[in-house]
Enzyme design. Structure first.
Site, mmCIF file in Angstrom:
data_model
loop_
_atom_site.group_PDB
_atom_site.id
_atom_site.type_symbol
_atom_site.label_atom_id
_atom_site.label_comp_id
_atom_site.label_asym_id
_atom_site.label_seq_id
_atom_site.Cartn_x
_atom_site.Cartn_y
_atom_site.Cartn_z
ATOM 1 N N ARG A 118 -4.418 -53.202 -10.486
ATOM 2 C CA ARG A 118 -4.018 -52.515 -11.728
ATOM 3 C C ARG A 118 -4.932 -52.876 -12.886
ATOM 4 O O ARG A 118 -5.083 -52.082 -13.833
ATOM 5 C CB ARG A 118 -2.549 -52.821 -12.055
ATOM 6 C CG ARG A 118 -1.570 -52.121 -11.129
ATOM 7 C CD ARG A 118 -0.144 -52.513 -11.444
ATOM 8 N NE ARG A 118 0.112 -53.917 -11.197
ATOM 9 C CZ ARG A 118 0.385 -54.445 -9.994
ATOM 10 N NH1 ARG A 118 0.458 -53.658 -8.930
ATOM 11 N NH2 ARG A 118 0.586 -55.723 -9.846
ATOM 12 N N GLU B 269 2.755 -69.029 -4.149
ATOM 13 C CA GLU B 269 3.971 -69.757 -3.785
ATOM 14 C C GLU B 269 3.974 -70.036 -2.268
ATOM 15 O O GLU B 269 4.250 -71.136 -1.827
ATOM 16 C CB GLU B 269 5.178 -68.920 -4.192
ATOM 17 C CG GLU B 269 6.452 -69.708 -4.226
ATOM 18 C CD GLU B 269 7.611 -68.832 -4.668
ATOM 19 O OE1 GLU B 269 7.374 -67.666 -5.040
ATOM 20 O OE2 GLU B 269 8.748 -69.326 -4.598
HETATM 21 P P1 AMP Z 1 -0.678 -64.665 -11.345
HETATM 22 O O1 AMP Z 1 -1.887 -65.033 -10.549
HETATM 23 O O2 AMP Z 1 0.556 -65.387 -10.917
HETATM 24 O O3 AMP Z 1 -0.943 -64.796 -12.850
HETATM 25 O O4 AMP Z 1 -0.364 -63.138 -11.041
HETATM 26 C C1 AMP Z 1 -1.055 -62.130 -11.720
HETATM 27 C C2 AMP Z 1 -1.349 -60.962 -10.837
HETATM 28 O O5 AMP Z 1 -0.249 -60.610 -10.011
HETATM 29 C C3 AMP Z 1 -1.673 -59.755 -11.682
HETATM 30 O O6 AMP Z 1 -2.817 -59.123 -11.126
HETATM 31 C C4 AMP Z 1 -0.433 -58.896 -11.626
HETATM 32 O O7 AMP Z 1 -0.778 -57.545 -11.421
HETATM 33 C C5 AMP Z 1 0.393 -59.415 -10.453
HETATM 34 N N1 AMP Z 1 1.765 -59.799 -10.805
HETATM 35 C C6 AMP Z 1 2.291 -61.041 -10.750
HETATM 36 N N2 AMP Z 1 3.580 -61.064 -11.105
HETATM 37 C C7 AMP Z 1 3.910 -59.801 -11.421
HETATM 38 C C8 AMP Z 1 5.108 -59.154 -11.896
HETATM 39 N N3 AMP Z 1 6.248 -59.843 -12.129
HETATM 40 N N4 AMP Z 1 5.073 -57.827 -12.134
HETATM 41 C C9 AMP Z 1 3.933 -57.127 -11.922
HETATM 42 N N5 AMP Z 1 2.774 -57.663 -11.485
HETATM 43 C C10 AMP Z 1 2.748 -58.986 -11.230
#
Ligand code: AMP
Length: 175
Positions: free
Chosen positions: A63, A100
């Site tokens: 996205r 996780e």
């Molecule tokens: P992180 O590495 O945990 O910061 O996760 C970020 C990535 O995962 C981004 O590219 C987001 O598109 C996706 N992502 C993680 N959590 C969500 C969520 N609750 N809703 C939508 N996209 C998420």
């Protein structure tokens, strides 16, 4: 056209238990499908930057590509994809990070940036910050100069900012 975070926030759809139980998925597709909201989102993401200041906008799979490529056009900048492992055709650098359960790997083409290139990093959402940190490590390896990392949405309770505190970071909507 004004960019109100509240209007954007109201349009984001919360989808409980997607893609797995316990996750509150922030669905940004209602912003994309509305031309005013989509433009507002891009306005907000690029706000502090003038065309010509940024050489390339790097977007994170998948996205992030949507927002980063639109931002790149508005900033007269190039677009660089940071992709999930196995998708880029040419030579790549890769960075893995823990989830996780299990791990993820992101890649960038080895010739994507010239040393010192001024880069804006864009993704739709900052959750734990693991993805953003891996992307920033790739940019560092290529000696890109990251002007800012910007995200449409931040899940503040996951404390991603601690991971990426070495980079100026901005988010438009916080939960
Ligand atoms: P992180 O590495 O945990 O910061 O996760 C970020 C990535 O995962 C981004 O590219 C987001 O598109 C996706 N992502 C993680 N959590 C969500 C969520 N609750 N809703 C939508 N996209 C998420």
């Amino acid at each position: 056209m004004s960019s109100s975070p509240q209007i954007l926030s109201d349009a984001i759809r919360n989808v409980p238990d997607f893609p797995k139980p316990g996750i509150q998925f922030k669905d940004i597709t209602p912003i994309l499908s509305n031309p005013v909201l989509f433009q507002n989102a891009i306005d907000a993401l690029i706000k502090p930057h003038q065309p010509g200041e940024i050489e390339q906008v790097a977007g994170i799979d998948a996205r992030g590509f949507i927002f980063a490529s639109a931002a790149a056009l508005r900033l007269n900048a190039g677009f660089v994809p940071i992709r999930k492992k196995g998708k880029l055709p040419y030579n790549t650098h890769e960075e893995s990070y823990d989830l996780e359960y299990g791990s993820n790997t992101v890649e960038v083409h080895t010739d994507a940036f010239s040393p010192g290139a001024k880069v804006l990093l864009v993704d739709d959402l900052l959750a734990t910050g693991g993805t953003a940190l891996a992307a920033l490590k790739l940019l560092k390896r290529l000696k890109a100069q990251v002007v800012e990392a910007v995200f449409l949405v931040e899940l503040t309770f996951l404390n991603a900012r601690e991971k990426i505190s070495h980079i100026p970071t901005r988010t438009i909507i916080s939960y």
